[in-house]
Design an enzyme around this catalytic site. Sequence first.
Site, PDB file in Angstrom:
ATOM      1  N   TYR A 131      43.929  41.938  21.835  1.00  0.00           N
ATOM      2  CA  TYR A 131      43.530  42.077  23.237  1.00  0.00           C
ATOM      3  C   TYR A 131      42.634  40.878  23.568  1.00  0.00           C
ATOM      4  CZ  TYR A 131      41.919  44.748  27.342  1.00  0.00           C
ATOM      5  OH  TYR A 131      41.622  45.156  28.617  1.00  0.00           O
ATOM      6  N   ARG A 188      48.092  36.169  37.537  1.00  0.00           N
ATOM      7  CA  ARG A 188      46.633  36.035  37.307  1.00  0.00           C
ATOM      8  C   ARG A 188      46.328  36.648  35.951  1.00  0.00           C
ATOM      9  NH1 ARG A 188      43.345  39.005  35.386  1.00  0.00           N
ATOM     10  NH2 ARG A 188      42.731  40.552  36.913  1.00  0.00           N
ATOM     11  N   LYS A 202      48.131  45.567  26.572  1.00  0.00           N
ATOM     12  CA  LYS A 202      47.588  46.784  27.199  1.00  0.00           C
ATOM     13  C   LYS A 202      48.261  48.016  26.588  1.00  0.00           C
ATOM     14  CE  LYS A 202      44.754  45.045  30.345  1.00  0.00           C
ATOM     15  NZ  LYS A 202      43.403  45.465  30.734  1.00  0.00           N
ATOM     16  N   GLU A 230      49.250  45.291  36.383  1.00  0.00           N
ATOM     17  CA  GLU A 230      48.249  44.519  35.634  1.00  0.00           C
ATOM     18  C   GLU A 230      48.383  43.027  35.920  1.00  0.00           C
ATOM     19  OE1 GLU A 230      46.114  46.318  33.303  1.00  0.00           O
ATOM     20  OE2 GLU A 230      44.995  44.448  33.525  1.00  0.00           O
ATOM     21  N   ASP A 231      47.259  42.416  36.201  1.00  0.00           N
ATOM     22  CA  ASP A 231      47.133  40.959  36.306  1.00  0.00           C
ATOM     23  C   ASP A 231      48.092  40.337  37.335  1.00  0.00           C
ATOM     24  OD1 ASP A 231      45.107  41.342  34.556  1.00  0.00           O
ATOM     25  OD2 ASP A 231      45.809  39.922  33.051  1.00  0.00           O
ATOM     26  N   ASP A 268      45.089  48.579  37.135  1.00  0.00           N
ATOM     27  CA  ASP A 268      43.986  48.584  36.170  1.00  0.00           C
ATOM     28  C   ASP A 268      42.885  47.606  36.560  1.00  0.00           C
ATOM     29  OD1 ASP A 268      42.742  49.186  33.709  1.00  0.00           O
ATOM     30  OD2 ASP A 268      43.620  47.395  32.819  1.00  0.00           O
ATOM     31  N   ASP A 269      43.263  46.435  37.077  1.00  0.00           N
ATOM     32  CA  ASP A 269      42.244  45.440  37.447  1.00  0.00           C
ATOM     33  C   ASP A 269      41.396  45.936  38.612  1.00  0.00           C
ATOM     34  OD1 ASP A 269      43.054  43.279  35.599  1.00  0.00           O
ATOM     35  OD2 ASP A 269      44.920  43.471  36.715  1.00  0.00           O
ATOM     36  N   ASN A 279      37.120  37.342  31.923  1.00  0.00           N
ATOM     37  CA  ASN A 279      37.794  37.121  30.640  1.00  0.00           C
ATOM     38  C   ASN A 279      38.675  35.881  30.735  1.00  0.00           C
ATOM     39  OD1 ASN A 279      36.835  39.604  29.538  1.00  0.00           O
ATOM     40  ND2 ASN A 279      38.341  40.678  30.790  1.00  0.00           N
ATOM     41  N   ASN A 283      34.675  46.431  29.584  1.00  0.00           N
ATOM     42  CA  ASN A 283      36.081  46.053  29.766  1.00  0.00           C
ATOM     43  C   ASN A 283      36.862  47.313  30.114  1.00  0.00           C
ATOM     44  OD1 ASN A 283      38.965  45.492  28.919  1.00  0.00           O
ATOM     45  ND2 ASN A 283      38.034  43.486  28.622  1.00  0.00           N
TER      46      ASN A 283
HETATM   47  N1  LIG Z   1      36.027  43.117  32.266  1.00  0.00           N
HETATM   48  C1  LIG Z   1      37.125  43.641  32.771  1.00  0.00           C
HETATM   49  O1  LIG Z   1      37.526  44.775  32.447  1.00  0.00           O
HETATM   50  C2  LIG Z   1      37.918  42.869  33.769  1.00  0.00           C
HETATM   51  C3  LIG Z   1      37.677  41.555  33.993  1.00  0.00           C
HETATM   52  N2  LIG Z   1      38.417  40.884  34.926  1.00  0.00           N
HETATM   53  C4  LIG Z   1      38.173  39.456  35.057  1.00  0.00           C
HETATM   54  O2  LIG Z   1      37.675  39.166  36.346  1.00  0.00           O
HETATM   55  C5  LIG Z   1      38.125  37.880  36.724  1.00  0.00           C
HETATM   56  C6  LIG Z   1      38.695  37.979  38.132  1.00  0.00           C
HETATM   57  O3  LIG Z   1      39.783  38.855  38.167  1.00  0.00           O
HETATM   58  P1  LIG Z   1      40.409  39.291  39.577  1.00  0.00           P
HETATM   59  O4  LIG Z   1      39.395  39.859  40.457  1.00  0.00           O
HETATM   60  O5  LIG Z   1      41.593  40.094  39.298  1.00  0.00           O
HETATM   61  O6  LIG Z   1      40.860  37.854  40.120  1.00  0.00           O
HETATM   62  P2  LIG Z   1      41.107  37.416  41.612  1.00  0.00           P
HETATM   63  O7  LIG Z   1      41.763  36.092  41.537  1.00  0.00           O
HETATM   64  O8  LIG Z   1      41.734  38.511  42.362  1.00  0.00           O
HETATM   65  O9  LIG Z   1      39.619  37.222  42.202  1.00  0.00           O
HETATM   66  C7  LIG Z   1      38.751  36.206  41.817  1.00  0.00           C
HETATM   67  C8  LIG Z   1      37.606  36.186  42.802  1.00  0.00           C
HETATM   68  O10 LIG Z   1      36.670  35.213  42.372  1.00  0.00           O
HETATM   69  C9  LIG Z   1      36.362  34.393  43.486  1.00  0.00           C
HETATM   70  N3  LIG Z   1      35.940  33.065  43.084  1.00  0.00           N
HETATM   71  C10 LIG Z   1      36.688  32.045  42.633  1.00  0.00           C
HETATM   72  N4  LIG Z   1      35.906  30.975  42.439  1.00  0.00           N
HETATM   73  C11 LIG Z   1      34.655  31.345  42.752  1.00  0.00           C
HETATM   74  C12 LIG Z   1      33.419  30.680  42.782  1.00  0.00           C
HETATM   75  N5  LIG Z   1      33.306  29.409  42.427  1.00  0.00           N
HETATM   76  N6  LIG Z   1      32.331  31.359  43.205  1.00  0.00           N
HETATM   77  C13 LIG Z   1      32.425  32.657  43.563  1.00  0.00           C
HETATM   78  N7  LIG Z   1      33.568  33.344  43.568  1.00  0.00           N
HETATM   79  C14 LIG Z   1      34.678  32.693  43.168  1.00  0.00           C
HETATM   80  C15 LIG Z   1      37.627  34.342  44.314  1.00  0.00           C
HETATM   81  O11 LIG Z   1      37.312  33.879  45.612  1.00  0.00           O
HETATM   82  P3  LIG Z   1      38.364  33.871  46.826  1.00  0.00           P
HETATM   83  O12 LIG Z   1      38.391  35.280  47.300  1.00  0.00           O
HETATM   84  O13 LIG Z   1      37.744  32.928  47.793  1.00  0.00           O
HETATM   85  O14 LIG Z   1      39.658  33.407  46.259  1.00  0.00           O
HETATM   86  C16 LIG Z   1      38.032  35.809  44.232  1.00  0.00           C
HETATM   87  O15 LIG Z   1      37.308  36.547  45.175  1.00  0.00           O
HETATM   88  C17 LIG Z   1      39.117  37.425  35.666  1.00  0.00           C
HETATM   89  O16 LIG Z   1      38.481  36.536  34.791  1.00  0.00           O
HETATM   90  C18 LIG Z   1      39.464  38.679  34.934  1.00  0.00           C
HETATM   91  O17 LIG Z   1      39.740  38.434  33.568  1.00  0.00           O
HETATM   92  C19 LIG Z   1      39.367  41.490  35.697  1.00  0.00           C
HETATM   93  C20 LIG Z   1      39.662  42.806  35.493  1.00  0.00           C
HETATM   94  C21 LIG Z   1      39.002  43.577  34.453  1.00  0.00           C
HETATM   95  C1  LIG Z   2      40.525  43.166  31.212  1.00  0.00           C
HETATM   96  C2  LIG Z   2      41.461  42.808  32.248  1.00  0.00           C
HETATM   97  O1  LIG Z   2      42.243  43.641  32.684  1.00  0.00           O
HETATM   98  C3  LIG Z   2      41.466  41.478  32.775  1.00  0.00           C
HETATM   99  O2  LIG Z   2      40.631  40.664  32.402  1.00  0.00           O
HETATM  100  O3  LIG Z   2      42.334  41.202  33.608  1.00  0.00           O
HETATM  101 MG   LIG Z   3      43.809  42.759  33.788  1.00  0.00          MG
END
Ligand SMILES: NC(=O)C1=CN([C@@H]2O[C@H](COP(=O)(O)OP(=O)(O)OC[C@H]3O[C@@H](n4cnc5c(N)ncnc54)[C@H](OP(=O)(O)O)[C@@H]3O)[C@@H](O)[C@H]2O)C=CC1
Ligand SMILES: CC(=O)C(=O)O
Ligand SMILES: [Mg+2]
Length: 572
Positions: free
Chosen positions: A109, A162, A180, A251-252, A274-275, A424, A468
Amino acid sequence: MPNQLHDSASEAKNVIRTHRTGYDLLLHPGLNKGTAFTEEERDVFGLHGLLPPHIGTLENQRERRKKALDNEPTAFGKYSLMRDLQDNDEVLFYSLIAHHIEELLPVVYTPAVGEGCQRFSEIWRKPRGLFISYPDRHLMDKMLANPRYNEIRCIVVSDGERILGLGDQGAGGMGIPIGKMALYTALGGIPPHHCLPILLDAGTDNQALLDNPIYIGWQHHRVRGPEYDEFIEMFVAAVMRRWPNILLQWEDFAGENALKILAKYRDRLCTFNDDVQGTAAVTTGTLLAAVQATGVPLKDQRIAMFGSGSAGVGIINLLIAALKDDGLSEAEARQRIYAFNRHGLMVEGDPALRASQMPLARKKEDVEGWKVDTAGPISLFDTVRNAKITVLVGTSAQAGAFTEETVRELARNAERPVILPLSNPTSKSEAAPADLLKWTDGKALIGTGSPFAPVEIDGRTVRISQTNNSYIFPGLALGILVSKARRVTDGMIMAAAKKLASLSPAVQDANAPLLPPIGDSRKVGLAVAEAVGMAAIAEGVSDMKPGELGDELRKYVWEPVYRRYELVKGDC
Ligand SMILES: NC(=O)C1=CN([C@@H]2O[C@H](COP(=O)(O)OP(=O)(O)OC[C@H]3O[C@@H](n4cnc5c(N)ncnc54)[C@H](OP(=O)(O)O)[C@@H]3O)[C@@H](O)[C@H]2O)C=CC1
Ligand SMILES: CC(=O)C(=O)O
Ligand SMILES: [Mg+2]
């Protein structure tokens, strides 16, 4: 049914009945036992000569594989070995994980799965899961009809756009549904033959993949707009025709698609993203535990949400519900949250705001009179300083975005600031825990998306919790399957969050970690499943009686042990 691979009723009695023999049996990862086939089974299934003479045990098979893993110096090499093992012998794969859970979750993972997706084309060897490409979309029904999938009860699907914080990995994104679903079984006890990872290949806009001659995916720019929407619709319709009661996990997907697809389908079938929802539950669960450790109720915390994509929006929506549970009105709850996109703090009137972000933007008057260092969009530092932020959550995939200056400012606002750099893999984390503890004189309560080693500070060792969604989705899926829930409701997601919070070591001891050890993930999965199932019953989306759930859960859960085999003779 002659070509059924597993007869569940028989399996419950620890017997597998199969028609497969010889190579056909050994090459099936769900049936292969390798050297552990007994002398009698070797006679009956025609295995003599195909296997070395040694009759092994699961225990010495684990030892052999563990040695090979220990000799492999790189995380990617270990990932690749584990993928091969999964495609060779599933019982051994899951047994090895069960015996070395803390060591192997980061291999199958996050973080190793990230490089696994980036280099998926290099290590693709055997079929696992289903690739449905846009040019093949009219063949979907035929692909799903394969009798191999008769027992499927749950799907994790990605379009690879993504992948963690690593962007568009095209068909290589298949590593995520596979990873997953490995956790569905390892942590949720869901039988592997009920699980189907799917990659919807709508192309890729990753130029390196488009130029790579060994790329395994459809070498074409991504299909977007109405064609993409129609592709997703065709997929959902085909899945529902094949398995009307399926559980479908998204997912993603890229942020806007993730939210749009969830909104469109969540009332049509049993589905969750899940995200959006799993991450919301693990983050809310972590925060509910953290506020008990800080002694400051949730309603009195001020939260900066750095990143407002699929994860950020999902977290904010569940946090608003939790803040309302804590006694605030909807408007008051919204006032506790400061959400950011790539430009800075989201303030209404910004043309860059997407539809999903508009309700999360602050009013202009909220930020009037703020002391800011830079003109233009308001930075995280200025927000922490002016709004007296106490909780910092990162879902931006921007490594190092939580700077020393910002974190030191945060530490002025709270005796125990809460900091959750959730992005991540490790390379995308908004901060490293060692720095966060240094900058806050050891006071920060921390949860990271990817695993980090414990930190030594002031003569004590601080274990870093991994916030996570893996603490949620295996149990969520198990609870849904066992309760036969027809839908995934917000109440079920909140129940998962609250159950996780209740299991937090920090609830007993303010200096303990926020989340249970990873080694307890399987127990957490079962507890979350029970809470989710009970919520499904309470919300009227499951017809099970509350008293039946516990027994049904225990009966359903699959263990990685070798079963005895019986040959089914027939016309197949
Ligand atoms: N720990 C966990 O369980 C999880 C972790 N994650 C992690 O979270 C991260 C984001 O995932 P996700 O939300 O799906 O991705 P998205 O692409 O949907 O969202 C990313 C967000 O970050 C913003 N962003 C990008 N650059 C910047 C910056 N310089 N300053 C501030 N904000 C910024 C984007 O802005 P804009 O809206 O303007 O594009 C957007 O709002 C990934 O790394 C993923 O691995 C995700 C799911 C679960
Ligand atoms: C953990 C997870 O789902 C992610 O980083 O997208
Ligand atoms: Mg994910």
